[in-house]
Design an enzyme around this catalytic site. Sequence first.
Site, short mmCIF file in Angstrom:
data_model
loop_
_atom_site.label_atom_id
_atom_site.label_comp_id
_atom_site.label_asym_id
_atom_site.label_seq_id
_atom_site.Cartn_x
_atom_site.Cartn_y
_atom_site.Cartn_z
N GLY A 16 0.89 -1.06 0.19
CA GLY A 16 0.13 -0.15 0.07
C GLY A 16 0.84 1.37 0.04
O GLY A 16 2.16 1.18 0.05
N ASP A 17 0.32 2.49 -0.12
CA ASP A 17 0.87 3.64 -0.12
C ASP A 17 2.06 4.02 -1.26
O ASP A 17 2.73 4.58 -1.05
CB ASP A 17 1.42 4.00 1.45
CG ASP A 17 0.43 3.99 2.25
OD1 ASP A 17 -0.69 4.38 2.09
OD2 ASP A 17 0.91 3.44 3.36
N LYS A 20 -0.92 5.77 -5.49
CA LYS A 20 -1.91 5.24 -6.40
C LYS A 20 -2.65 6.61 -6.80
O LYS A 20 -2.91 6.94 -8.12
CB LYS A 20 -2.94 4.23 -5.93
CG LYS A 20 -2.21 2.95 -5.80
CD LYS A 20 -3.19 1.99 -5.13
CE LYS A 20 -3.41 2.14 -3.55
NZ LYS A 20 -2.35 1.77 -2.61
N GLY A 44 -5.79 5.85 2.07
CA GLY A 44 -5.30 7.07 2.14
C GLY A 44 -4.88 7.70 1.05
O GLY A 44 -3.79 7.26 0.44
N HIS A 45 -5.42 8.40 -0.11
CA HIS A 45 -4.82 8.74 -1.42
C HIS A 45 -4.68 10.18 -1.53
O HIS A 45 -5.86 10.89 -1.27
CB HIS A 45 -6.06 8.08 -2.54
CG HIS A 45 -5.92 6.59 -2.28
ND1 HIS A 45 -6.77 5.96 -3.11
CD2 HIS A 45 -5.31 5.54 -1.76
CE1 HIS A 45 -6.44 4.44 -3.16
NE2 HIS A 45 -5.77 4.22 -1.89
N THR A 132 -6.08 0.13 10.65
CA THR A 132 -6.43 1.43 10.61
C THR A 132 -7.57 1.84 11.78
O THR A 132 -7.83 3.02 11.81
CB THR A 132 -6.83 1.96 9.22
OG1 THR A 132 -7.92 1.25 8.85
CG2 THR A 132 -5.59 1.73 8.27
N GLN A 227 -5.16 -0.11 -0.85
CA GLN A 227 -3.96 -0.96 -0.43
C GLN A 227 -2.94 -1.58 -1.49
O GLN A 227 -2.82 -0.85 -2.33
CB GLN A 227 -4.63 -2.10 0.43
CG GLN A 227 -5.54 -1.86 1.69
CD GLN A 227 -6.85 -1.20 1.43
OE1 GLN A 227 -7.63 -1.82 0.82
NE2 GLN A 227 -7.06 -0.03 1.83
N THR A 308 -3.67 8.09 6.67
CA THR A 308 -5.14 7.77 7.07
C THR A 308 -4.88 7.96 8.65
O THR A 308 -5.57 8.57 9.30
CB THR A 308 -5.53 6.28 6.73
OG1 THR A 308 -5.67 6.49 5.45
CG2 THR A 308 -6.93 5.84 7.54
N GLY A 310 -1.70 8.64 10.35
CA GLY A 310 -0.55 9.49 10.76
C GLY A 310 0.69 8.57 11.18
O GLY A 310 1.63 9.36 11.78
N ARG A 313 5.73 5.29 8.63
CA ARG A 313 5.70 4.05 7.97
C ARG A 313 7.22 3.39 8.06
O ARG A 313 8.09 4.16 8.15
CB ARG A 313 5.58 4.29 6.42
CG ARG A 313 4.11 4.69 6.18
CD ARG A 313 4.02 5.32 4.76
NE ARG A 313 2.73 5.69 4.44
CZ ARG A 313 2.57 6.96 3.66
NH1 ARG A 313 3.36 7.15 2.74
NH2 ARG A 313 1.22 7.23 3.39
N LYS A 339 8.30 7.74 -6.74
CA LYS A 339 9.17 8.20 -5.91
C LYS A 339 10.77 8.03 -5.89
O LYS A 339 11.57 7.63 -5.27
CB LYS A 339 8.70 7.76 -4.33
CG LYS A 339 7.73 8.41 -3.86
CD LYS A 339 7.28 8.16 -2.23
CE LYS A 339 6.58 9.26 -1.64
NZ LYS A 339 6.32 9.06 -0.26
P1 IMO Z 1 -3.69 2.73 0.65
O1 IMO Z 1 -4.86 2.58 -0.29
C1 IMO Z 1 -1.14 1.05 3.69
C2 IMO Z 1 -2.74 -1.90 6.26
C3 IMO Z 1 -2.96 -1.52 7.95
C4 IMO Z 1 -2.93 -2.73 8.48
C5 IMO Z 1 -3.40 -3.75 7.66
C6 IMO Z 1 -4.82 -4.05 7.90
O2 IMO Z 1 -3.47 4.25 1.05
O3 IMO Z 1 -2.58 2.32 0.16
P2 IMO Z 1 -7.29 -2.57 7.90
O4 IMO Z 1 -7.37 -1.40 8.64
O5 IMO Z 1 -7.25 -2.67 6.45
O6 IMO Z 1 -7.79 -3.84 8.48
O7 IMO Z 1 -5.55 -2.85 8.33
O8 IMO Z 1 -3.51 -3.00 6.36
N1 IMO Z 1 -3.21 -0.86 5.63
C7 IMO Z 1 -2.75 -0.07 4.67
N2 IMO Z 1 -1.31 0.13 4.48
N3 IMO Z 1 -1.96 1.50 2.84
C8 IMO Z 1 -3.34 1.39 3.00
O9 IMO Z 1 -4.05 1.94 1.95
C9 IMO Z 1 -3.68 0.46 3.79
N4 IMO Z 1 -4.98 0.00 4.31
C10 IMO Z 1 -4.79 -0.73 5.28
O10 IMO Z 1 -1.94 -0.52 8.08
O11 IMO Z 1 -1.48 -3.21 8.60
MG MG Z 2 -2.19 5.47 1.49
#
Ligand code: IMO
Ligand code: MG
Length: 435
Positions: A16-17, A20, A44-45, A132, A227, A308, A310, A313, A339
């Site tokens: 994730g992150d 996107k 968190g986009h 989260t 994610q 999302t 703070g 990472r 990046k």
């Molecule tokens: P984006 O779309 C990074 C991680 C959480 C945790 C695991 C489970 O911004 O890439 P959850 O709340 O989904 O049950 O948490 O998934 N996680 C993310 N990590 N980017 C995200 O979204 C994430 N959404 C959930 O940190 O390890």
């Molecule tokens: Mg994110």
Amino acid sequence: MKSNKKNIVLVGIQWGDEGKAKIIDHLAEGADVVVRFQGGNNAGHTIVVGNEKTVLHLIPSGILHKNTTNVIGNGVVFDMAVFLEEKRRLQSKGVDVSANRLKVSEICHVIFPFHQLLDRARETAKTKIGTTGRGIGPAYGDKAMRLGLRLGSFRDPQWARERCELAYQDKALALKEMGQTQIPPFDEVFTSAVQAFREVEPHLIDSSRYLIEQSKLGKQILFEGAQGTLLDIDYGTYPYVTSSNTTAGFAACGSGLGPAKLDFVLGLTKAYTTRVGSGPFPTECLVAGEDLDAGKYMAQKGNEFGSTTGRPRRCGWLDLVALKRAIALNSVHGLALSKLDVLSGLPKVRVATHYEISGKRTQDFPNFWIEDVKPLYEDLPGWEPFPGTCKESDLPKSSLHFLKRIEDYTGVPIVMISTGQKREEMIIRDPQFKI
Ligand code: IMO
Ligand code: MG
């Protein structure tokens, strides 16, 4: 009118992150429809336009482009309060968020406050995933247990009330067993859900029928993954994963457009790796000295804090073993890399090409993480800082070598390279992605 533009599925191929939103924001300029198909407001986009930053958790990142219609597909778990708040924030910035360009599947499952309470209560030392806390897991859990409530159910309040009460009681019991007694009364939960629903209702559609129709009209549809692949509930580092399938195949299930309409899978990776929350991360920079310093460098320069929650990472080197697995799982046609600028200024850049597991060298990403996994690295020369750019000729030679190494290892071309936060700081190598 039939266009020859392909429907694109954008997926993160790390944890994730990966950035996107910026890629979607770029592609949305020429697209007709942007669809979220899984996850919820755990995402968190972040999009940066000029000096203005917009963070979206639930609404698709295409919303800032006037020409697009944005759809939240049935695979998403939907928090009504978050949706309304996000909508209000966009509206206050002058973004058109009316129902004719912001649509929500009527069969999205609802996240209730009791899902959030349970999500947080489960995060005890023994079972800590580092979620989260947005109620994502319990909401998907109720969906699978046939206890969930779909948005459109609220059209029949009596029926919705009975179903919601069942789900509530189930969660209340679990919470009480965990010693949590401060649970809001059912009436309060249900009444505010009904109130929120009144505002959400105009946005409801049958996303499947809508997307099939748009596809027939020749409209270009973009799928915005949330994610990343290594957080996929089946193929990720279970149990340290999210509660949905984050891989490209789910774009069909989570939207209701058939899989044959997914034309191009774009896999997005950072030039290094990050992870928030607990779980395996073989290339994490943890060794005191040069390694740890490089990790801190990435964290600071890349501003690696969760958008999302703070949370800081965890940072580490690019993991080609994991990347190759993710590429295969998603049948990635082309790579986007974000990046690249963050790594500049380091004397050397590492990429993991193998793992050592129980003394054996392998290129297979494991399904189980019982033994210690040691990454084996290849060191590449670093490169000097360069300004955010859209021209490949501006890139330092060593950074081109780094990109070539990734392509050679994975066998997949890098078609887009992000070189900074801003919209225009993007190199497009494949003409089909030029806007
Ligand atoms: P984006 O779309 C990074 C991680 C959480 C945790 C695991 C489970 O911004 O890439 P959850 O709340 O989904 O049950 O948490 O998934 N996680 C993310 N990590 N980017 C995200 O979204 C994430 N959404 C959930 O940190 O390890
Ligand atoms: Mg994110």
